[in-house]
Design an enzyme around this catalytic site. Structure first.
Site, mmCIF file in Angstrom:
data_model
loop_
_atom_site.group_PDB
_atom_site.id
_atom_site.type_symbol
_atom_site.label_atom_id
_atom_site.label_comp_id
_atom_site.label_asym_id
_atom_site.label_seq_id
_atom_site.Cartn_x
_atom_site.Cartn_y
_atom_site.Cartn_z
ATOM 1 C CE LYS A 52 -17.234 -15.364 8.459
ATOM 2 N NZ LYS A 52 -15.727 -14.626 8.740
ATOM 3 C CE LYS A 95 -18.910 -15.442 18.951
ATOM 4 N NZ LYS A 95 -17.522 -16.240 18.228
ATOM 5 C CE LYS A 130 -10.524 -19.974 12.093
ATOM 6 N NZ LYS A 130 -11.183 -18.331 11.819
#
Length: 352
Positions: free
Chosen positions: A192, A112, A195
């Site tokens: 996966k 990022k 969240k």
């Protein structure tokens, strides 16, 4: 300073917690909570763009889920990272110990970082994570595979600091059981369950999903077309994922789960029923705490006070080792050195 068996972990409130967070972290926390430290890592959520009010809500919601999932504040120390200033101070001391190359190799920054508008904290936050780990003399740190690099950095920094400035930190180890439960996305079982996924992600079961939502997501879970109930994560990842979720919740094995059902529909129905039975009491308790947060805030305040007692002692130890001088005593005012006598002088002004 002597190592003691103590577990520590934190969760960043970067999104609504998932079934994966419950099975891989929260449920484990409740099984290892005596003399353990568990915190909401809200300072880590500042490394990327965020809305302040959403962060406040997510922080309290995550803390409420800690309690709702079964953490007992009288057994474990449950707190908000931002309520313990030692996290930030030790982070800077570790930034002054870390090397540029180490931080530039961290996965999060490689993925990022380097873009226009990248926050400097995204580069330095592994030092904050190392501070989180080292502040409590913890011996066991349960982290997922994607976070193991951060624990390795914490270990490296602790060893380097101890070598350069004298033995100061307990060098922690990865808790092996942290790798036991890996819940994958129901819509894409090659990834996966995250969240950080969009709020409407069809393959992510959130801990606060109502029963109808859970039922819909499991019903639409990706399987395959051959109709064979066989545990093979490489060839049949969708079936394996459902079987692993059920195995984790029933204390069985994936093979036993698949032997107990007659087909894909029965597997999904069983998974739906078991997940709802597990998460619905947690959701209700969360609603109680979130509707009237006074009880929650009180528990977090007690946890923060307990955490500060331990963390302040460690950061004081680190300050002394690295050579930081303090003129301020425990009373919060400057304490004169031993043998110092104040001399009062009066400066006489010349006549006007």
């Amino acid at each position: 300073m002597s190592p003691q068996s103590r577990e520590l972990s934190g969760i960043t409130p970067s999104g609504a917690l998932t079934l994966g967070n419950y099975l891989g972290a929260l449920r484990r926390f409740t099984e290892h909570q005596d003399d353990a430290f568990y915190f909401v890592a809200n300072l880590h959520a500042l490394t990327t763009d965020h809305h302040p009010e959403q962060l406040r809500r997510a922080t309290l919601s995550t803390a409420a889920l800690f309690i709702a999932a079964g953490l007992d504040p009288e057994r474990a120390t449950v707190f908000l990272q931002s309520d313990v200033p030692a996290h930030v101070e030790l982070s800077y001391l570790l930034e002054s110990t870390a090397h540029l190359g180490e931080l530039s190799r961290m996965i999060q920054f490689k993925q990022k970082g380097g873009r226009p508008g990248t926050r400097a904290s995204l580069f330095t936050y592994p030092c904050l994570m190392a501070a989180d780990i080292l502040l409590y003399d913890a011996t066991d740190v349960p982290v997922g595979g994607d976070q193991s690099q951060h624990l390795e950095l914490a270990r490296d920094l602790a060893i380097r600091f101890n070598t350069l400035y004298g033995r100061t930190f307990v060098v922690p180890r990865l808790a092996p059981a942290a790798f036991t439960t890996r819940v994958r996305d129901l819509a894409d079982p090659t990834t996966k369950m995250s969240k950080s996924a969009p709020a409407d992600a069809p393959g992510v079961i959130r801990m606060l999903d109502d029963p109808d939502t859970i039922s819909r997501k499991v019903r639409r879970a990706v399987t395959d077309s051959d109709g064979e109930l066989r545990y093979d994560p490489d060839v049949k990842p969708g079936i394996a994922n459902l079987a692993e979720i059920l195995a984790a919740l029933t204390a069985g094995t994936p093979e036993q789960v698949l032997d107990s059902v007659s087909g894909y529909g029965a597997l999904k129905q069983l998974c739906t029923d078991v997940v709802i039975a597990e998460l619905e009491p947690v959701r209700r308790r969360h609603q109680e705490l979130f509707a009237d947060p006074a009880e929650l805030l009180g528990m977090l305040a007690v946890g923060a006070a307990r955490a500060r007692t331990v963390a302040d002692a460690v950061v004081t130890r680190a300050r002394a080792a690295i050579g930081v001088v303090s003129a301020v005593g425990a009373s919060g005012v400057a304490d004169p050195p031993a043998g110092y006598h104040a001399v009062h002088t009066v400066k006489r002004l010349p006549p006007s």
